[in-house]
Write an enzyme that holds these catalytic residues in place. Structure first.
Site, PDB file in Angstrom:
ATOM      1  N   PHE A 146       0.861  -1.178   0.000  1.00 26.72           N
ATOM      2  CA  PHE A 146       0.000   0.000   0.000  1.00 26.72           C
ATOM      3  C   PHE A 146       0.897   1.227   0.000  1.00 26.72           C
ATOM      4  CE2 PHE A 146      -2.245   3.627   1.599  1.00 26.72           C
ATOM      5  CZ  PHE A 146      -3.406   3.582   0.851  1.00 26.72           C
ATOM      6  N   ASP A 231       9.362   2.971   1.908  1.00 25.67           N
ATOM      7  CA  ASP A 231       8.154   3.729   2.212  1.00 25.67           C
ATOM      8  C   ASP A 231       7.901   3.596   3.708  1.00 25.67           C
ATOM      9  OD1 ASP A 231       5.683   4.799   2.648  1.00 25.67           O
ATOM     10  OD2 ASP A 231       4.703   3.851   0.925  1.00 25.67           O
ATOM     11  N   LYS A 260       2.449  11.034   7.012  1.00 31.32           N
ATOM     12  CA  LYS A 260       1.611  10.800   8.191  1.00 31.32           C
ATOM     13  C   LYS A 260       2.100  11.559   9.439  1.00 31.32           C
ATOM     14  CE  LYS A 260      -1.125   7.032   6.627  1.00 31.32           C
ATOM     15  NZ  LYS A 260      -0.743   6.027   5.637  1.00 31.32           N
TER      16      LYS A 260
HETATM   17  C1  LIG Z   1      -0.881   6.061   4.190  1.00 32.77           C
HETATM   18  C2  LIG Z   1       0.233   5.570   3.379  1.00 32.77           C
HETATM   19  C3  LIG Z   1       0.587   6.198   2.168  1.00 32.77           C
HETATM   20  C4  LIG Z   1      -0.230   7.294   1.550  1.00 32.77           C
HETATM   21  O1  LIG Z   1      -0.333   8.433   2.365  1.00 32.77           O
HETATM   22  P1  LIG Z   1      -1.491   9.506   2.087  1.00 32.77           P
HETATM   23  O2  LIG Z   1      -1.102  10.659   2.985  1.00 32.77           O
HETATM   24  O3  LIG Z   1      -2.782   8.882   2.475  1.00 32.77           O
HETATM   25  O4  LIG Z   1      -1.435   9.854   0.652  1.00 32.77           O
HETATM   26  C5  LIG Z   1       1.702   5.725   1.501  1.00 32.77           C
HETATM   27  N1  LIG Z   1       2.414   4.714   1.982  1.00 32.77           N
HETATM   28  C6  LIG Z   1       2.106   4.082   3.133  1.00 32.77           C
HETATM   29  C7  LIG Z   1       2.964   2.956   3.622  1.00 32.77           C
HETATM   30  C8  LIG Z   1       0.992   4.478   3.857  1.00 32.77           C
HETATM   31  O5  LIG Z   1       0.662   3.846   4.971  1.00 32.77           O
END
Ligand SMILES: *Cc1c(COP(=O)(O)O)cnc(C)c1O
Length: 412
Positions: A146, A231, A260
């Site tokens: 994700f 990520d 985040k």
């Molecule tokens: C939440 C998330 C994203 C995307 O972040 P948004 O601020 O919702 O665009 C990307 N990578 C990971 C691992 C995430 O948990």
């Protein structure tokens, strides 16, 4: 709960249903206020927040130092665009780069933007530094990933809900099973710009890779001259008990993608963090964002970096996480079939015969605990790192009671 108060909540939900796109299926809780690890709904009911906005609220709701930084900045300047300098940008990027042990920061806003920006940077690096033929670069990603919701990102998702109906898809990605180093090695070739991985897969249900996997990914990238892009949008910034989840595996990626919690739960702040060799491929006009690195975001982001520099939240996540894990492990065999965790971040697999994760979360909400199912019957627990030990114990106790309840409901 009075009838009038019930109506307040129902009214909000009906209006949201009518006028907000239905791209979420929220629990029927209408939050009006929050402080620390707790939220209060429009009816005055309090809930322990065990989701923390998918870890965007790692430091708790309205952390006093973060709110103070935001308020002070609101009284000075909030937005200038990157057409000019602001006096908040330099300290933010300098201290964030230092925290990550890298040279440079590319400030953006959302997590998806950080991922998109990281992919753009990796492709450009492949052409300009690695010498990959024009438009031939590939990025290797993992199954169950994700990384956000943009067209390119859903192009390499394997979640049908995230992907179906949004084609045509962006080419240039190769997906291999997560945790399989041999498959990763087989997918990497001379045109691989980057391997993009979550060091722990959050949305997939807090999936921790097998021992040696991330180290193998690092070695494979080194051998192929490809970038390892981590990520850490959800796993980073203290959630797992370290500043970055990669540290648990002794791996230093070439690129960190952050988001985040970087915004302190106040506003969206994200970043691509890497060394000069990588980020210097961007020149004026080649990438940008009206809001990225704005003074308000930089002021809050700087305050977040300073909280992290103390190490307090990382230690707290580790200690609380060990405590939560012990209590969750005691539920295995009693309606729980599996627990995975790192720091204060757990995926709890409920016996699917008992019910869905959503059913469990609905009942948890009735008992004052807010949590979110990820897939099927897996629940993710990620309370703010300021949660008190006894509150955490209480939350797990509510989970035990709810599992008993659904078990009895199923049996009767
Ligand atoms: C939440 C998330 C994203 C995307 O972040 P948004 O601020 O919702 O665009 C990307 N990578 C990971 C691992 C995430 O948990």
């Amino acid at each position: 709960m009075t009838a009038a108060r019930e109506a307040r909540s129902a009214e909000h939900i009906a209006l949201a249903d009518a006028h907000a796109a239905h791209n979420y299926s929220p629990l029927p809780v209408v939050v009006a206020e929050a402080e620390g690890a707790w939220v209060t709904d429009v009816e005055g009911r309090r809930y322990l927040d065990c989701l923390a906005a998918y870890s965007a609220v790692n430091f708790g709701h309205r952390h006093p130092e973060l709110v103070a930084a935001a308020k002070a900045q609101l009284d000075r300047v909030t937005l200038v665009s990157r057409a000019f300098h602001s006096d908040r940008l330099a300290p933010f990027v300098t201290e964030l780069a230092a925290l990550a042990g890298k040279d440079k920061v590319l400030p953006m806003n959302t997590g998806a933007e950080a991922v998109e920006s990281g992919i753009k940077v990796a492709r450009k690096w492949a052409y300009e530094v690695k010498g990959v033929p024009q438009d031939a670069a590939n990025v290797v990603v993992a199954g169950g990933n994700f990384h956000g919701r943009t067209i390119s990102i859903v192009s390499f998702s394997d979640d049908p809900a995230a992907r179906t109906g949004f084609g045509p898809y962006t080419p240039g990605f190769r997906r291999v099973p997560y945790g399989d180093a041999a498959a990763l090695g087989a997918a990497i070739d001379a045109d691989t710009a980057a391997v993009l991985l979550e060091p722990v897969q959050g949305e997939a249900g807090v999936v921790i890779p097998p021992a040696g996997y991330l180290q193998a990914a690092r070695a494979l990238c080194d051998r192929a001259g490809a970038l390892l892009v981590a990520d850490e949008v959800q796993s980073g910034l203290a959630r797992t008990g370290r500043t970055f989840a990669c540290q648990h595996f002794g791996v230093v990626p070439d690129v960190y993608l952050l988001g985040k919690a970087l915004g302190g739960g106040i506003l969206p702040v994200s970043a691509v963090v890497a060394d000069d060799e990588v980020l210097n491929v961007l020149h004026p006009g080649e990438h940008g964002s009206t809001f990225g690195g704005n003074p308000l975001a930089s002021a809050v982001g700087l305050a977040v970096v300073r909280l992290l520099a103390t190490g307090y939240y990382q230690e707290r996540a580790a200690a609380l996480g060990a405590r939560m894990r012990e209590r969750l492990d005691a539920l295995v065999g009693h309606g729980v079939v599996g627990v995975r965790s790192l720091g204060l971040w757990a995926g709890v697999d409920i016996d699917p015969r008992l019910g869905t994760g959503k059913e469990v979360c609905l009942r948890l909400a009735e008992r004052g605990v807010l949590a979110k199912d990820t897939h099927g019957s897996t629940i993710r627990l990620a309370p703010p790192l300021v949660v008190e030990p006894h509150e955490l114990d209480w939350a797990v106790e509510q989970l035990r009671v709810v599992i008993d309840e659904v078990g009895r409901a199923r049996a009767s």
